[in-house]
Design a protein around this motif. Structure first.
Motif, PDB file in Angstrom:
ATOM      1  N   ALA A  70      44.238  30.802  34.643  1.00  0.00           N
ATOM      2  CA  ALA A  70      43.352  30.290  35.670  1.00  0.00           C
ATOM      3  C   ALA A  70      42.234  31.277  35.938  1.00  0.00           C
ATOM      4  O   ALA A  70      42.724  32.383  36.627  1.00  0.00           O
ATOM      5  CB  ALA A  70      43.958  29.498  36.596  1.00  0.00           C
ATOM      6  N   ILE A 173      55.897  45.595  35.401  1.00  0.00           N
ATOM      7  CA  ILE A 173      55.181  46.700  35.937  1.00  0.00           C
ATOM      8  C   ILE A 173      53.756  46.796  36.189  1.00  0.00           C
ATOM      9  O   ILE A 173      52.897  46.692  35.199  1.00  0.00           O
ATOM     10  CB  ILE A 173      55.801  47.809  34.920  1.00  0.00           C
ATOM     11  CG1 ILE A 173      57.227  47.927  34.718  1.00  0.00           C
ATOM     12  CG2 ILE A 173      55.327  49.379  35.736  1.00  0.00           C
ATOM     13  CD1 ILE A 173      57.560  48.725  33.550  1.00  0.00           C
ATOM     14  N   GLY A 174      53.205  46.981  37.386  1.00  0.00           N
ATOM     15  CA  GLY A 174      52.061  47.187  37.766  1.00  0.00           C
ATOM     16  C   GLY A 174      51.585  46.143  39.030  1.00  0.00           C
ATOM     17  O   GLY A 174      52.559  45.643  39.437  1.00  0.00           O
ATOM     18  N   GLY A 176      48.262  45.254  39.855  1.00  0.00           N
ATOM     19  CA  GLY A 176      47.037  44.579  39.932  1.00  0.00           C
ATOM     20  C   GLY A 176      46.809  42.947  39.478  1.00  0.00           C
ATOM     21  O   GLY A 176      48.053  42.634  39.374  1.00  0.00           O
ATOM     22  N   MET A 204      43.881  41.140  43.983  1.00  0.00           N
ATOM     23  CA  MET A 204      42.980  40.636  44.927  1.00  0.00           C
ATOM     24  C   MET A 204      43.650  39.601  45.803  1.00  0.00           C
ATOM     25  O   MET A 204      44.875  39.231  45.385  1.00  0.00           O
ATOM     26  CB  MET A 204      41.701  39.996  44.240  1.00  0.00           C
ATOM     27  CG  MET A 204      40.749  40.678  43.749  1.00  0.00           C
ATOM     28  SD  MET A 204      39.317  39.692  43.188  1.00  0.00           S
ATOM     29  CE  MET A 204      39.291  40.142  41.583  1.00  0.00           C
ATOM     30  N   ILE A 260      49.600  47.441  33.585  1.00  0.00           N
ATOM     31  CA  ILE A 260      49.209  48.632  34.480  1.00  0.00           C
ATOM     32  C   ILE A 260      47.570  49.022  34.033  1.00  0.00           C
ATOM     33  O   ILE A 260      47.072  50.063  34.098  1.00  0.00           O
ATOM     34  CB  ILE A 260      50.117  49.829  34.161  1.00  0.00           C
ATOM     35  CG1 ILE A 260      49.974  50.088  32.579  1.00  0.00           C
ATOM     36  CG2 ILE A 260      51.354  49.568  34.448  1.00  0.00           C
ATOM     37  CD1 ILE A 260      50.485  51.447  32.253  1.00  0.00           C
ATOM     38  N   HIS A 262      43.824  48.707  31.920  1.00  0.00           N
ATOM     39  CA  HIS A 262      43.293  48.598  30.520  1.00  0.00           C
ATOM     40  C   HIS A 262      42.503  49.910  30.303  1.00  0.00           C
ATOM     41  O   HIS A 262      41.963  50.641  30.980  1.00  0.00           O
ATOM     42  CB  HIS A 262      42.344  47.530  30.373  1.00  0.00           C
ATOM     43  CG  HIS A 262      42.981  46.093  30.650  1.00  0.00           C
ATOM     44  ND1 HIS A 262      43.385  45.693  31.869  1.00  0.00           N
ATOM     45  CD2 HIS A 262      43.399  45.357  29.594  1.00  0.00           C
ATOM     46  CE1 HIS A 262      44.077  44.646  31.733  1.00  0.00           C
ATOM     47  NE2 HIS A 262      44.168  44.274  30.392  1.00  0.00           N
TER      48      HIS A 262
HETATM   49  P1  NDP Z   1      43.915  47.120  37.350  1.00  0.00           P
HETATM   50  O1  NDP Z   1      43.275  48.575  36.964  1.00  0.00           O
HETATM   51  O2  NDP Z   1      43.157  46.379  38.467  1.00  0.00           O
HETATM   52  O3  NDP Z   1      45.261  47.630  37.929  1.00  0.00           O
HETATM   53  C1  NDP Z   1      46.414  48.380  37.230  1.00  0.00           C
HETATM   54  C2  NDP Z   1      47.471  48.327  38.360  1.00  0.00           C
HETATM   55  O4  NDP Z   1      48.677  48.805  37.568  1.00  0.00           O
HETATM   56  C3  NDP Z   1      47.439  49.194  39.709  1.00  0.00           C
HETATM   57  O5  NDP Z   1      48.227  48.539  40.780  1.00  0.00           O
HETATM   58  C4  NDP Z   1      47.797  50.480  39.376  1.00  0.00           C
HETATM   59  O6  NDP Z   1      48.576  51.098  40.389  1.00  0.00           O
HETATM   60  C5  NDP Z   1      49.078  50.119  38.523  1.00  0.00           C
HETATM   61  N1  NDP Z   1      49.242  51.308  37.584  1.00  0.00           N
HETATM   62  C6  NDP Z   1      48.551  51.896  36.569  1.00  0.00           C
HETATM   63  N2  NDP Z   1      49.342  52.947  35.915  1.00  0.00           N
HETATM   64  C7  NDP Z   1      50.390  52.935  35.976  1.00  0.00           C
HETATM   65  C8  NDP Z   1      51.507  53.520  35.981  1.00  0.00           C
HETATM   66  N3  NDP Z   1      51.635  54.522  35.060  1.00  0.00           N
HETATM   67  N4  NDP Z   1      52.744  53.096  36.329  1.00  0.00           N
HETATM   68  C9  NDP Z   1      52.772  51.966  37.289  1.00  0.00           C
HETATM   69  N5  NDP Z   1      51.758  51.370  37.658  1.00  0.00           N
HETATM   70  C10 NDP Z   1      50.615  51.661  37.075  1.00  0.00           C
HETATM   71  O7  NDP Z   1      44.480  46.474  36.042  1.00  0.00           O
HETATM   72  P2  NDP Z   1      44.407  44.924  35.832  1.00  0.00           P
HETATM   73  O8  NDP Z   1      44.633  45.045  34.367  1.00  0.00           O
HETATM   74  O9  NDP Z   1      45.444  44.514  36.769  1.00  0.00           O
HETATM   75  O10 NDP Z   1      42.910  44.215  35.960  1.00  0.00           O
HETATM   76  C11 NDP Z   1      42.027  44.617  35.281  1.00  0.00           C
HETATM   77  C12 NDP Z   1      40.607  43.820  35.621  1.00  0.00           C
HETATM   78  O11 NDP Z   1      40.757  42.396  35.275  1.00  0.00           O
HETATM   79  C13 NDP Z   1      40.517  43.843  37.220  1.00  0.00           C
HETATM   80  O12 NDP Z   1      39.331  43.684  37.408  1.00  0.00           O
HETATM   81  C14 NDP Z   1      41.142  42.237  37.530  1.00  0.00           C
HETATM   82  O13 NDP Z   1      40.444  42.100  38.551  1.00  0.00           O
HETATM   83  C15 NDP Z   1      40.796  41.424  36.321  1.00  0.00           C
HETATM   84  N6  NDP Z   1      41.895  40.471  36.291  1.00  0.00           N
HETATM   85  C16 NDP Z   1      41.503  39.333  36.709  1.00  0.00           C
HETATM   86  C17 NDP Z   1      42.232  38.205  36.482  1.00  0.00           C
HETATM   87  C18 NDP Z   1      42.014  36.886  37.026  1.00  0.00           C
HETATM   88  O14 NDP Z   1      40.905  36.639  37.793  1.00  0.00           O
HETATM   89  N7  NDP Z   1      42.669  35.735  36.730  1.00  0.00           N
HETATM   90  C19 NDP Z   1      43.671  38.342  35.926  1.00  0.00           C
HETATM   91  C20 NDP Z   1      43.669  39.813  35.423  1.00  0.00           C
HETATM   92  C21 NDP Z   1      43.003  40.855  35.740  1.00  0.00           C
HETATM   93  P3  NDP Z   1      47.662  51.868  41.421  1.00  0.00           P
HETATM   94  O15 NDP Z   1      47.126  50.766  42.378  1.00  0.00           O
HETATM   95  O16 NDP Z   1      48.630  52.587  42.243  1.00  0.00           O
HETATM   96  O17 NDP Z   1      46.526  52.570  40.669  1.00  0.00           O
END
Ligand code: NDP
Length: 339
Positions: A70, A173-174, A176, A204, A260, A262
């Motif tokens: 969604a 795991i993650g 975001g 968010m 985690i 991209h």
């Molecule tokens: P993000 O970069 O936003 O988040 C990555 C998450 O993974 C963070 O919490 C980070 O932790 C964690 N992380 C990174 N490396 C590790 C590791 N080695 N071990 C454990 N945790 C780790 O990536 P997303 O893929 O979640 O999102 C990417 C973009 O896509 C964003 O802009 C997002 O808003 C968008 N998106 C939108 C969606 C929607 O609107 N429906 C759905 C999915 C994505 P830390 O915070 O500690 O760095």
């Protein structure tokens, strides 16, 4: 005899101009690499401005958005599955006149102009301008067990694999938006535990709100996953370190989803255009032009910060306009003025 010579001359001139037209046609004015929201938007803009535009769809047509259950933050669009948004964009691109080619770009020559792109099976096409919109790909943890069990209990696509975990225990795991998106896409799991390495999620607020009502989802903060453990064939659990106490424990589960973040899909271009230190394509200020004039980039492959559908489409629209501007400056005519 005079008439005959005149006829031959006319035919010769026609052949020459037909040949010139074929030569001209052989070079595609705008080639877009990638068919996610950025690629499709760039193509819509370019094609609407009257230039032949070819989209090379790439290994994952539609890109990552096809996996979003969604999407809520695209202006003027009600909440829709990502795949529906992509389908609408594809229709728009086709009706604007853009053409699609299945397959991927495997190499390129940007050192001379027109540019040359090599596709699968060594097929080559020429382009007067190129828009790179290859997006990004899910990052991997790089911990023991991850590679071994990838596809055997470890995945980064809940839409694809979530159904395998009906009535089973799952770890994500993650912290975001993707982590939450994954949880929403495994509705029949017995229980889902999201492991967040910090004391708060990066997701968010509205995404965090979406999982609050789910009884089968819990979140563990300050937890670092050290290892993915299994019996050789299947995942059986995770080794977890508590960030506050340093304690190491075993967490039993049947499946693991890695969410985690991209990495930009820019590797293919690294010897041809300038990349920033983090691997994203380097762009000029307020422009989608790369270090090579005539080559533009848009969407996630050049955006380390926002990575939203709306920002990807915004930059892509700009790339489409800039590509057309480049063609006009270089006296490449649009379809209407070429006849
Ligand atoms: P993000 O970069 O936003 O988040 C990555 C998450 O993974 C963070 O919490 C980070 O932790 C964690 N992380 C990174 N490396 C590790 C590791 N080695 N071990 C454990 N945790 C780790 O990536 P997303 O893929 O979640 O999102 C990417 C973009 O896509 C964003 O802009 C997002 O808003 C968008 N998106 C939108 C969606 C929607 O609107 N429906 C759905 C999915 C994505 P830390 O915070 O500690 O760095």
């Amino acid at each position: 005899m005079k008439n005959y010579l005149l006829l031959v001359a006319v035919i010769f001139i026609n052949i020459l101009s037909a040949h010139a037209a074929v030569q001209e046609q052989a070079v595609i004015p705008i080639v877009v690499i990638g068919s996610g929201p950025a690629g499709l938007t760039a193509a819509i803009q370019a094609a609407r401005l009257g230039y032949e535009t070819l989209i090379v769809a790439g290994p994952k047509p539609g890109g990552q958005l096809t996996g979003a259950s969604a999407v809520e933050n695209v202006p003027a669009v009600d909440v829709l599955p990502g795949i529906d948004i992509i389908k609408k964009m594809e229709e728009q691109a086709r009706s604007a006149g853009a053409e699609f080619l299945e397959g991927s770009v495997t190499d390129m020559d940007f050192s001379s102009w027109p540019f040359v792109l090599t596709l699968d099976f060594d097929k080559k096409i020429q382009a007067y301008s190129v828009i790179i919109a290859t997006g990004s790909a899910p990052r991997r943890l790089g911990i023991p067990g991850e590679s071994h069990y990838w596809g055997m209990g470890v995945s980064s696509c809940a839409v694809c694999d979530g159904f395998l975990y009906t009535d089973k225990k799952v770890a994500i795991i993650g912290g975001g938006d993707s982590a939450i998106e994954h949880a929403l896409n495994i509705p029949y799991a017995q229980h889902i535990t999201i492991f967040v390495r910090k004391s708060r999620m990066r997701a968010m607020h509205h995404m965090q709100e979406r999982i609050r009502g789910y009884d089968n989802v819990s979140i563990e903060y300050n937890k670092e996953v050290l290892k993915i453990i299994g019996d050789g064939q299947n995942v059986t659990g995770l080794e977890i370190k508590d960030g506050a106490t340093g304690d190491i424990s075993f967490f039993p589960c049947d499946g693991v989803f890695v969410a985690i973040g991209h990495n930009p899909n820019s590797e293919l271009f690294k010897d041809h255009i300038q990349l920033a230190h983090d691997g994203y394509i380097y762009l000029g200020t307020r422009s989608q032009q790369t270090s090579v004039p005539g080559v533009f980039a848009a969407g996630d492959v050049a955006d380390s910060k926002f990575r939203q559908v709306s920002t990807a489409t915004g930059t892509a629209a700009q790339a489409g306009f800039e590509a057309v501007e480049f063609l006009r400056k270089n006296h490449i005519l649009d379809k209407a003025h070429r006849q």
